[in-house]
Design a protein around this motif. Structure first.
Motif, PDB file in Angstrom:
ATOM      1  N   UNK A   1      -5.200  -3.434 -16.234  1.00 15.71           N
ATOM      2  CA  UNK A   1      -5.907  -4.346 -17.137  1.00 15.71           C
ATOM      3  C   UNK A   1      -5.398  -5.778 -17.032  1.00 15.71           C
ATOM      4  N   UNK A   2      -4.083  -5.908 -16.843  1.00 14.59           N
ATOM      5  CA  UNK A   2      -3.457  -7.234 -16.829  1.00 14.59           C
ATOM      6  C   UNK A   2      -3.946  -8.067 -15.646  1.00 14.59           C
TER       7      UNK A   2
ATOM      8  N   UNK B   1     -11.336  -3.509 -12.322  1.00 12.99           N
ATOM      9  CA  UNK B   1     -10.709  -2.242 -12.676  1.00 12.99           C
ATOM     10  C   UNK B   1     -11.779  -1.160 -12.725  1.00 12.99           C
ATOM     11  N   UNK B   2     -11.524  -0.056 -12.035  1.00 13.19           N
ATOM     12  CA  UNK B   2     -12.471   1.055 -11.996  1.00 13.19           C
ATOM     13  C   UNK B   2     -12.227   1.906 -13.230  1.00 13.19           C
ATOM     14  N   UNK B   3     -13.193   1.896 -14.142  1.00 15.96           N
ATOM     15  CA  UNK B   3     -12.981   2.523 -15.446  1.00 15.96           C
ATOM     16  C   UNK B   3     -13.176   4.028 -15.410  1.00 15.96           C
ATOM     17  N   UNK B   4     -12.273   4.735 -16.130  1.00 13.02           N
ATOM     18  CA  UNK B   4     -12.338   6.192 -16.269  1.00 13.02           C
ATOM     19  C   UNK B   4     -12.402   6.595 -17.727  1.00 13.02           C
ATOM     20  N   UNK B   5     -11.913   5.730 -18.594  1.00 14.42           N
ATOM     21  CA  UNK B   5     -11.832   5.987 -20.033  1.00 14.42           C
ATOM     22  C   UNK B   5     -11.223   4.758 -20.657  1.00 14.42           C
ATOM     23  N   UNK B   6     -10.312   4.942 -21.618  1.00 19.38           N
ATOM     24  CA  UNK B   6      -9.725   3.792 -22.289  1.00 19.38           C
ATOM     25  C   UNK B   6      -8.563   3.178 -21.541  1.00 19.38           C
ATOM     26  N   UNK B   7      -7.908   3.964 -20.689  1.00 18.00           N
ATOM     27  CA  UNK B   7      -6.742   3.450 -19.970  1.00 18.00           C
ATOM     28  C   UNK B   7      -6.690   4.047 -18.565  1.00 18.00           C
TER      29      UNK B   7
ATOM     30  N   UNK C   1     -15.535   8.839 -24.723  1.00 21.82           N
ATOM     31  CA  UNK C   1     -14.334   9.688 -24.792  1.00 21.82           C
ATOM     32  C   UNK C   1     -13.189   8.950 -24.083  1.00 21.82           C
ATOM     33  N   UNK C   2     -12.372   8.231 -24.847  1.00 22.95           N
ATOM     34  CA  UNK C   2     -11.476   7.256 -24.205  1.00 22.95           C
ATOM     35  C   UNK C   2     -10.175   6.989 -24.951  1.00 22.95           C
ATOM     36  N   UNK C   3      -9.858   7.762 -25.985  1.00 23.03           N
ATOM     37  CA  UNK C   3      -8.655   7.472 -26.776  1.00 23.03           C
ATOM     38  C   UNK C   3      -7.398   7.633 -25.926  1.00 23.03           C
TER      39      UNK C   3
ATOM     40  N   UNK D   1       5.822   7.878 -21.320  1.00 21.66           N
ATOM     41  CA  UNK D   1       4.919   9.025 -21.425  1.00 21.66           C
ATOM     42  C   UNK D   1       3.626   8.548 -22.083  1.00 21.66           C
ATOM     43  N   UNK D   2       2.631   9.418 -22.111  1.00 20.09           N
ATOM     44  CA  UNK D   2       1.383   9.049 -22.747  1.00 20.09           C
ATOM     45  C   UNK D   2       0.396  10.187 -22.695  1.00 20.09           C
ATOM     46  N   UNK D   3      -0.748   9.972 -23.332  1.00 20.13           N
ATOM     47  CA  UNK D   3      -1.861  10.897 -23.170  1.00 20.13           C
ATOM     48  C   UNK D   3      -3.137  10.077 -23.186  1.00 20.13           C
ATOM     49  N   UNK D   4      -4.156  10.573 -22.497  1.00 19.89           N
ATOM     50  CA  UNK D   4      -5.364   9.774 -22.356  1.00 19.89           C
ATOM     51  C   UNK D   4      -6.583  10.660 -22.166  1.00 19.89           C
TER      52      UNK D   4
END
Ligand code: CU
Length: 686
Positions: free
Chosen positions: A63-64, A73-79, A209-211, A239-242
């Motif tokens: 994103x930066x 940026x090739x979008x897949x969801x929120x991140x 669906x992107x949280x 770590x994270x979840x997406x």
């Protein structure tokens, strides 16, 4: 000649980097929202990852890059979108984090390197366009993006810090702090970041669906017994979840553990100006499934609760010497190495056979060792040449005994099981820069690189004739980069254009019909194959101070490419794009407007593309208006706010992943971008 050297170093960031000097972050927070990053030197763009920016302040390493002309940026969801520069994504764009090339683990490309980057924890981002540097690992054809932290020896004991918080629509919550302090000899640094957002809505109010939720912690301890010596031990955890709108699974773990050791010494006498060495280890453990972050829905592909858990262990190091052999010549020589081991375990029925009970099976190993030499030479006070050469030795082994075929977990013996392949591949560049009396610089460079196929190209797809693509040829790119920079009075202008020929371009093509094997008929497979292609394009940006307080910015980016083998357009290329910005600045505050205009794209090659995605069809033109304001009541405090997509337009980028059916959500052709998004960011520095 000796007197030329200071001028020469001042002339290029390149040279500054070669001499090992670090630029420090600005001490005051400027009350400006960045909408277009400017090119300061030939082929180099430097941007501050902590600056207020529009589109909304970034939360990941892709994103930066959005406000640097030429990036998308090739979008897949929120991140976790995949960054792309000049239509090149995946391993064609090098992402280097403090000298390390970070590699994700997900075979479905949920985690590009930038998924493990938290911009607020870095001091600087440097982009080198094109194959025009050999010092940062194997030469990437599109260019190299470096995320860096600075180190400066303290004159006296003390501490400094930076803290930031962002609130935005769709429950966006970001926060980060970075503290450093110590004495002249010992310094510690700790940085922590957090970012989360709920599912966003597109312009027409449809929920995507992107949280996501992500966090990171980075710590460093540096010992600097003298002005010219520095040793640093670093460690990172994140770590994270997406949620993903473009596929049947979501990422519920993006665990990264990293440790590194760096050393730098700058002797004050002799021909060695600096010596640098570093070693690192990087472990990525990723879990994705079809039930934690969405309502489980059985499909043909995944009739049960399915979990995949790839992991990747990477270690490597580099050593580099900066030599001062002749006046006005700066020579860097070095060696780097990286090894990685990729494994996976999975289950098609989590309830009966939990994935944690399954063995991890090795997939592939890669080893790369490279040697390089890069030089910069000032011919005269206004003319410089740069050149570099490297060679990389590659070794890869296919460790899969079986490959998956078609739907529902069918497997077949891997035709390239335990095959080892080796290659020695070159990279080289040359560039000439000429200053003109009018405050402008002209440059022309040529670069060549042969890229070893990456994990996603060798291991994930099939080939046209086999169930394994492990024997793909390396991809060879020869590119000319040229341009013009002008800074004169109220005007600054930059133009960079490129043209390349790519032999054995690695094309990923889906929906290819292949014989079924056991039964009659055909099945659709995703294959990797080598084609010949070329592309050309460039970026133009113009900044003009219209009046004392007004500044206008214009940027244009274009790329066009052809798949010569199939006589088609090269796939996954973004359309023509323009950005117009207007900023009003007055002492401690500014306000701005950004109008982004994107043309239709009708040059497509359906089902062809790269490891991230393939062409879905043509796409219409769109434009988006955003506004921002920023206020810095003191040098240490900045408050900025903005509304992205003010008119709540419903749109998707041309190069985007396709929408997937997710229970409870409406499926779209592409993953739509967010609708109106309001944000407020507060930065504090001491
Ligand atoms: Cu994944």
């Amino acid at each position: 000649m000796k007197s030329l050297l200071p001028h020469f170093i001042a002339a290029g960031v390149f040279a500054a980097a070669l001499s090992g000097s670090a630029q420090t972050a600005p001490l005051t927070l400027e009350p400006v929202v960045t909408t277009t990053a400017r090119t300061q030197d030939p082929l180099v763009v430097i941007t501050d990852p902590r600056a207020a920016a529009q589109p909304a302040p970034a939360h990941d390493g892709a994103d930066i890059l959005k406000n640097i002309p030429g990036f998308a940026v090739i979008r897949k969801g929120g991140t976790d979108g995949d960054p792309m520069f000049r239509g090149m994504a995946g391993s064609r764009l090098g992402i280097i984090v403090e000298g390390e090339e970070v590699l994700g683990g997900c075979g479905m490309r949920m985690d590009p390197p930038t998924a493990y980057i938290f911009p607020a924890a870095y001091d600087r981002i440097t982009v080198i366009k094109g194959p025009q540097a050999v010092r940062y690992g194997p030469v990437s054809p599109a260019g190299a993006v470096r995320f860096e932290r600075d180190f400066e020896r303290r004159k006296e004991p003390g501490s400094s810090g930076f803290a930031t918080a962002t609130l935005g629509s769709f429950e966006r919550r970001d926060g980060a702090f970075d503290l450093r302090g110590g004495t002249a000899d010992w310094q510690g640094r700790i940085a922590t970041t957090y970012a989360s957002m709920d599912d966003y809505e597109d312009g027409s109010g449809q929920t995507v669906h992107s949280a996501y939720e992500r966090w990171s912690t980075h710590a460093a301890l540096a010992w600097s017994p003298a002005d010219h010596t520095f040793v640093e031990l670093t460690g990172s955890l994140s770590d994270g979840e997406a949620a993903y709108a473009d596929r049947m699974m979501d990422g519920r773990r993006f665990d990264r553990q990293n440790a590194g050791l760096r050393f730098r010494h700058q002797p004050t006498v002799g021909r060695v100006r600096s010596i640098e060495a570093q070693a690192y280890v990087n472990a990525v453990d990723h879990v994705m499934d079809n039930f934690s972050l969405r309502t489980f829905t059985p499909t043909m592909m995944m009739p049960g609760m399915t979990v995949a858990n790839p992991d990747r262990l990477t270690y490597g190091g580099r050593i580099e010497l900066d030599l001062d052999l002749v006046d006005a010549l700066d020579l860097d020589v070095g060696l780097d190495h990286q090894s990685d081991q990729h494994r996976i375990r999975r289950t098609m029925n989590q309830a009966a056979m939990p994935f944690t009970a399954m063995p991890r099976s090795p997939n592939a190993t890669f080893h790369q060792t490279g040697v390089f030499a890069e030089a910069a030479y000032a011919i005269s006070h206004d003319r410089r040449i740069f050149g570099g050469l490297r060679a990389d030795s590659w070794r890869a082994r296919d460790q899969r005994s079986v490959v998956r075929v078609g739907m529902g977990g069918n497997t077949a013996p891997n035709p390239t099981a335990q095959t080892q392949r080796t290659e020695v591949l070159p990279g080289a560049f040359f560039r000439l820069e000429q200053d003109l009396p009018s405050g402008s610089t002209l440059f022309i460079g040529v670069g060549h690189t042969e890229r070893f196929p990456d994990y996603w190209e060798l291991v994930a797809p099939e080939s046209a004739t086999s169930l394994s693509a492990f024997q793909l040829d390396p991809e060879a790119t020869t590119q000319v980069d040229m341009g013009w920079l002008l800074q004169s009075g109220p005007l600054d202008l930059s133009l960079s254009v490129f043209a390349n020929q790519i032999d054995d371009y690695i094309l990923i093509q889906r929906n290819t019909l292949k014989p079924h094997g056991m039964a009659d008929g055909f099945r659709k497979a995703t294959i990797a194959r080598n084609i010949d292609a070329y592309s050309l394009g460039g970026e133009f940006s113009l900044g003009y101070r219209l009046a004392e307080n007004w500044r206008g910015d214009l940027s244009l980016t274009a790329v066009r490419g052809t798949n010569e083998t199939d006589d088609l357009s090269l796939a996954q290329l973004p359309p023509l794009e323009g950005r117009l910005g207007l900023t009003y600045e007055k002492s401690s505050w500014s306000t701005g407007l950004l109008w982004r205009i994107v043309a239709a794209q009708d040059r497509v090659a359906i089902d062809q593309g790269n490891i991230v995605g393939q062409d879905l069809g043509t796409s219409p033109a769109f434009d988006v208006v955003s506004i921002n304001a920023s206020w810095a009541p003191t040098e240490r405090l900045r408050i900025s706010a903005g509304i992205d997509n003010l008119l709540d337009v419903t749109y998707a980028e041309h190069v985007s992943r396709g929408g997937s059916p997710v229970a409870g959500f409406i499926q779209t052709t592409r993953v739509n971008e967010p609708g109106r998004f309001a944000w407020l960011k507060c930065d504090y520095q001491y």
